[in-house]
Design an enzyme around this catalytic site. Structure first.
Site, PDB file in Angstrom:
ATOM      1  N   GLU A  13       3.984   6.507  -3.012  1.00 26.80           N
ATOM      2  CA  GLU A  13       3.686   7.260  -1.800  1.00 26.80           C
ATOM      3  C   GLU A  13       2.185   7.356  -1.511  1.00 26.80           C
ATOM      4  OE1 GLU A  13       5.518   8.257   0.581  1.00 26.80           O
ATOM      5  OE2 GLU A  13       7.486   7.898  -0.297  1.00 26.80           O
TER       6      GLU A  13
ATOM      7  N   HIS B 255       7.212   5.966   9.007  1.00 29.00           N
ATOM      8  CA  HIS B 255       6.838   6.024   7.586  1.00 29.00           C
ATOM      9  C   HIS B 255       7.521   4.911   6.792  1.00 29.00           C
ATOM     10  CE1 HIS B 255       5.841   7.699   3.685  1.00 29.00           C
ATOM     11  NE2 HIS B 255       7.122   7.701   3.360  1.00 29.00           N
TER      12      HIS B 255
ATOM     13  N   HIS C  84       6.362   1.502   3.904  1.00 31.51           N
ATOM     14  CA  HIS C  84       7.058   0.976   2.725  1.00 31.51           C
ATOM     15  C   HIS C  84       7.428  -0.506   2.778  1.00 31.51           C
ATOM     16  CE1 HIS C  84       7.670   4.547   0.258  1.00 31.51           C
ATOM     17  NE2 HIS C  84       8.034   5.238   1.331  1.00 31.51           N
TER      18      HIS C  84
ATOM     19  N   SER D  38       0.983   4.914   6.354  1.00 33.30           N
ATOM     20  CA  SER D  38       1.626   5.360   7.594  1.00 33.30           C
ATOM     21  C   SER D  38       0.914   6.544   8.230  1.00 33.30           C
ATOM     22  CB  SER D  38       3.097   5.727   7.331  1.00 33.30           C
ATOM     23  OG  SER D  38       3.194   6.781   6.380  1.00 33.30           O
TER      24      SER D  38
END
Length: 462
Positions: free
Chosen positions: A340, A295, A300, A359
């Site tokens: 997110e 993730h 990110h 992700s």
């Protein structure tokens, strides 16, 4: 209903699809933590509760009590307990009487106390209380060593796997002992973990060109090349951090598990991104209710290397510092729907820029279907929106651009009730509290100098 929204708002670091018993247990743990932070606003508080941790309990407590005595602060209650995250640390909860005189001295008292403690937090008081926040990297570092849980729940897929437990323990120790500014210790991953990472990476990399935003696709190939990301090789966090730092000044700081919204956001203000170093269990390669290396890295890091997105992320952190719990919860909700699970409009259609989408093999394709609701991004709308922590999102907020979203975040941040303005000083890596005319004039002089350099550069291009 409003209480349910508030509880959900701080859970922005969970992502995935489907449901699990462990996810439900984790949700309850987070809700319990948030309940402990709830501030009663029905009446003005006559007491103030402060929690702090000490490595040398007897000596440290003597100093803290001495500060309270020096300022004639009346102590109503004190209790202690072993720290959940660090067995060698003691946590203390003290309740002090409040009156007009003590309120005027509160910031001075907290500033003096923090010299003797490992961490400090105002956890109960009136709705107008000034919340302590870190102003330096040294003060911020302990905030990232107090995760919401220390042990895996029995229903976690790796809870009975000795090898996986050893992996998590190693990651825990690295995170809890890490000091900002030092190299991140290198990790050894098993053959099965490498296969798990490779399965996820191989599927996502073919989806990015058509489903991810252009800013992501401009940087991701360089990230893959420079950090040696391959299906048969998991990159090291130190290498990823160095890649991002060269482009935006953001660095990655290993953390052991999920953090509270306030602690996570405070790190962003310093251009520090709290990232987990462990990998999800090999039995569940395409689902995780907690953040993991896949993730952080695949979701990110590419956009953290984009200057505009890095500024966008830092604005969240700056807005959270010293903010009341109510506004931190609102910020975490906005964070959820942007960093997110954010989507943006491009000439070719909707594209993903949120890490939860980038992700997730399934959700990055799902958000382009007609099933979810897509609404124009507005910070004031997202703070009241509900969302599932597990499973696909039912609503996405569409931004015109990063610049448009950033401006709306700034407008929302301006509504946070704080008696001062904050600014990050990139030269000292510290937060400046602009609460006097002299400090504002110094900032104006610095800006004036930068504008003069800009105008000189423009004139030379003519």
């Amino acid at each position: 209903m409003e209480e349910a929204k508030r509880k959900a708002a701080s859970q922005f670091k969970m992502q995935g699809q489907g449901r699990s018993d462990w996810g439900e247990e984790l949700r309850k743990k987070m809700e319990s933590y948030n309940d402990s932070e709830t501030v009663t606003e029905a009446k003005e508080a006559t007491s103030l509760s402060v929690m702090f941790s000490l490595e040398k309990a007897v000596t440290g407590l003597t100093h803290v009590l001495g500060v309270l005595q020096d300022h004639n602060i009346t102590l109503d209650h004190i209790e202690s307990r072993p720290s959940v995250s660090d067995p060698e640390t003691k946590e203390f909860l003290v309740t002090i009487q409040r009156n007009q005189d003590s309120d005027l001295k509160l910031l001075d008292v907290l500033d003096q106390i923090k010299q003797f403690v490992k961490s400090l937090e105002v956890i109960q008081g009136s709705k107008d209380d000034v919340v302590w926040f870190p102003k330096t990297l040294e003060e911020m570092n302990p905030c990232l060593t107090r995760p919401l849980y220390a042990e895996l729940e029995p229903s976690h897929p790796g809870a009975k796997d000795p090898d996986y437990l050893a992996h998590r323990k190693n990651c825990w120790e690295i995170a809890q002992n890490y000091k900002i500014g030092t190299p991140v210790p290198r990790m050894e991953y098993s053959e099965n973990q490498i296969k798990t990472f490779g399965a996820i990476f191989s599927k996502l990399k073919v989806l990015y060109p058509t489903n991810a935003c252009k800013e992501f696709n401009q940087i991701f190939p360089d990230l893959v090349k420079e950090c040696d990301i391959r299906e048969d090789h998991i990159p090291q966090m130190e290498d990823i951090s160095n890649f991002v730092k060269k482009r935006t000044g953001f660095t990655l700081r290993p953390v052991s598990a999920l953090l509270s919204a306030r602690d996570f956001l405070s790190a962003l203000a310093f251009r520090v991104f709290p990232a987990t170093q462990y990998l999800r269990h090999t039995s569940s390669p395409f689902y995780t209710p907690e953040p993991d290396l896949c993730h952080e890295l695949l979701g990110h890091c590419a956009l953290l290397a984009n200057p505009e997105f890095a500024q966008f992320s830092q604005e969240f952190g700056l807005a959270s510092l010293g903010a009341p719990d109510e506004f931190v919860n609102k910020l975490s909700s906005v964070y959820w729907f942007t960093v997110e699970f954010g989507v943006c409009q491009e000439p070719g259609g909707r594209k993903a820029y949120g890490a939860g989408l980038l992700s997730s093999v399934a959700e990055i394709q799902y958000f382009l279907t007609d099933e979810p609701t897509v609404r124009p991004f507005d910070a004031n709308d997202t703070i009241n929106a509900t969302y599932p922590v597990e499973g696909f999102q039912t609503t996405y907020f569409l931004a015109k651009s990063f610049s448009d979203a950033l401006q709306k975040i700034r407008s929302f941040a301006a509504t946070i009730p704080r008696p001062y303005t904050l600014q990050y000083n990139p030269y000292t890596h510290s937060i400046e509290v602009l609460d006097s005319k002299e400090k504002l004039l110094k900032v104006a002089e610095r800006i004036n100098g930068e504008v003069s350099q800009l105008m000189e550069g423009i004139s030379k291009l003519k």
